[in-house]
Design an enzyme around this catalytic site. Structure first.
Site, PDB file in Angstrom:
ATOM      1  N   GLY A  44      12.352  -7.572  17.497  1.00  0.00           N
ATOM      2  CA  GLY A  44      13.579  -8.379  17.551  1.00  0.00           C
ATOM      3  C   GLY A  44      14.778  -7.574  17.082  1.00  0.00           C
ATOM      4  CE1 TYR A  78      -4.377  -1.005  10.883  1.00  0.00           C
ATOM      5  CE2 TYR A  78      -6.170   0.038  12.078  1.00  0.00           C
ATOM      6  CZ  TYR A  78      -4.902   0.103  11.536  1.00  0.00           C
ATOM      7  OH  TYR A  78      -4.164   1.258  11.649  1.00  0.00           O
ATOM      8  CB  THR A 123      -0.990   0.041   1.198  1.00  0.00           C
ATOM      9  OG1 THR A 123      -0.252  -0.021   2.424  1.00  0.00           O
ATOM     10  CG2 THR A 123      -1.986  -1.110   1.147  1.00  0.00           C
ATOM     11  CG  ASP A 141       6.404  -9.026   3.850  1.00  0.00           C
ATOM     12  OD1 ASP A 141       6.201  -8.618   5.020  1.00  0.00           O
ATOM     13  OD2 ASP A 141       5.633  -9.807   3.273  1.00  0.00           O
ATOM     14  CB  VAL A 142       8.694  -5.662   8.348  1.00  0.00           C
ATOM     15  CG1 VAL A 142       9.532  -4.559   7.747  1.00  0.00           C
ATOM     16  CG2 VAL A 142       7.233  -5.248   8.488  1.00  0.00           C
ATOM     17  CB  SER A 164      -0.196  -1.739   9.214  1.00  0.00           C
ATOM     18  OG  SER A 164      -1.451  -2.402   9.239  1.00  0.00           O
ATOM     19  CB  THR A 184      -3.834  11.092  10.685  1.00  0.00           C
ATOM     20  OG1 THR A 184      -3.792  10.944  12.109  1.00  0.00           O
ATOM     21  CG2 THR A 184      -2.781  12.098  10.266  1.00  0.00           C
ATOM     22  CE1 TYR A 235       9.355  -9.811  21.585  1.00  0.00           C
ATOM     23  CE2 TYR A 235      11.573  -8.941  21.306  1.00  0.00           C
ATOM     24  CZ  TYR A 235      10.627  -9.916  21.048  1.00  0.00           C
ATOM     25  OH  TYR A 235      10.955 -10.989  20.282  1.00  0.00           O
TER      26      TYR A 235
END
Ligand code: UDP
Length: 315
Positions: free
Chosen positions: A102, A145, A35, A56-57, A75, A175, A159
């Site tokens: 990570g 989502y 996107t 691509d994370v 996202s 926004t 974490y």
């Protein structure tokens, strides 16, 4: 600082890239471009402090050298996008957040999560304060989502607590501004494009649902301050000036000088299922700890947005 921004070619991510570069930092933007769009960052090409990595994370993230801050903004973010991309939305919120955390842990970097007012779902508390736990339908169309972002908040706190990662969570309310995608289906690009084409504005339902719209530059300022603050728990960033969607439609027609009529439609698809009836951020916390509040009036921000869309809209 050397800053990694996931979703760096997206609407918010690209504005963040601009802001961090303007402050003298080095920025690595990462995006898989599903996107996001390189048009949002093409003006940064040739800047020695800016790097773009197409990745691509949800897969292992490799970044060479030091990283001081990770801002996780990747996202799909509009209801239409996450209806069309439900699995990637869940994956980037869950697996992508895990990978980004990570990396932050390995690099001893500060981590900031882009969370959302959607964690409050169709809210039963109004306006929404950070201590409200929300009213989300986990199996509804928006659940992909909302629940991904709720999981993202949970793993971020885990974490922080178990790995001592220095974390921040921003809950972003509606926004708008330049670089939104014309076709992303959200109310701002929809109405502005419809008005510029003199097409009817498509108000879903009777127009009594409310939203509170924040100009992107104000949001970016709030996020920048939050990253530099010591606040680990979530902070709402948004503009508390709330209006009905019908009022908003009238505002867009007036500002564009459009001949458009306003129509009321009931979409036949899942677009308005679980659509929150009201939404307004309580920003007392941001005011108190970040000394932040929005500066742009809706007319001002909308004018800049209309100016951005005008040459991009074909009649
Ligand atoms: N909406 C509308 N017409 C449109 C697009 C959206 O009436 O063409 C309504 C939608 O039902 C919701 C509000 O505008 O009540 C804001 O929708 P948007 O998709 O911008 O974001 P949301 O706040 O729901 O995530």
């Amino acid at each position: 600082m050397r800053v990694l921004i996931t979703g760096g070619a997206g609407f918010l991510g690209s504005h963040l890239c601009d802001r961090f570069l303007a402050e003298g930092h080095t920025v690595i933007a990462m995006d898989n471009l599903i996107t996001g769009n390189t048009a949002n960052i093409e003006h940064l090409a040739g800047n020695d402090n800016f790097h773009f990595i197409k990745h691509d994370v949800t897969n292992y993230i490799y970044v060479e050298g030091s990283v001081d801050a990770v801002l996780h903004f990747a996202s799909p973010a509009s209801p239409i996008d996450y209806l069309e991309l439900p699995i990637p939305t869940l994956k980037v919120g869950a697996l992508g957040t895990h990978k980004a955390l990570g990396l932050a842990k390995a690099k001893k970097a500060r981590f900031l999560l882009a969370s959302t007012s959607e964690v409050y779902g169709d809210p039963l508390i109004h306006p929404q304060t950070e201590d409200y736990w929300g009213n989300v339908n986990p199996i509804g169309p928006r659940g992909v989502y909302d629940e991904a972002k709720r999981f993202a908040e949970a793993i971020t706190m885990a974490y922080h607590r178990y790995h001592d990662v220095d974390t921040r969570i921003v809950r972003i309310f509606n926004t708008y501004g330049p670089r939104m995608r014309l076709e992303d289906g959200r109310v701002v690009p929809n109405f502005v494009a419809q008005a510029l084409r003199d097409d009817p504005l498509t108000v879903y339902g009777d127009g009594s649902r409310t939203r509170s719209f924040c100009f992107v530059q104000d949001l970016v300022e709030g996020i920048y301050r939050l990253l530099l603050s010591n606040e680990v728990e979530p902070v709402n960033i948004g503009n508390p000036s709330e209006m009905s969607i019908l009022e908003f439609a009238k505002k867009v027609v007036a500002l564009t000088g459009s001949a458009s009529e306003i129509t009321f439609i009931e979409p036949t698809d899942m677009r308005i299922q679980d659509d929150p009836k009201v939404r307004q951020p309580d920003i007392s916390k941001a005011r108190r700890i970040l000394n932040w509040e929005p500066k742009f009036l809706l007319d001002e921000g909308l004018q800049k947005t209309i100016d951005f869309f005008r040459p991009r809209v074909s009649s």
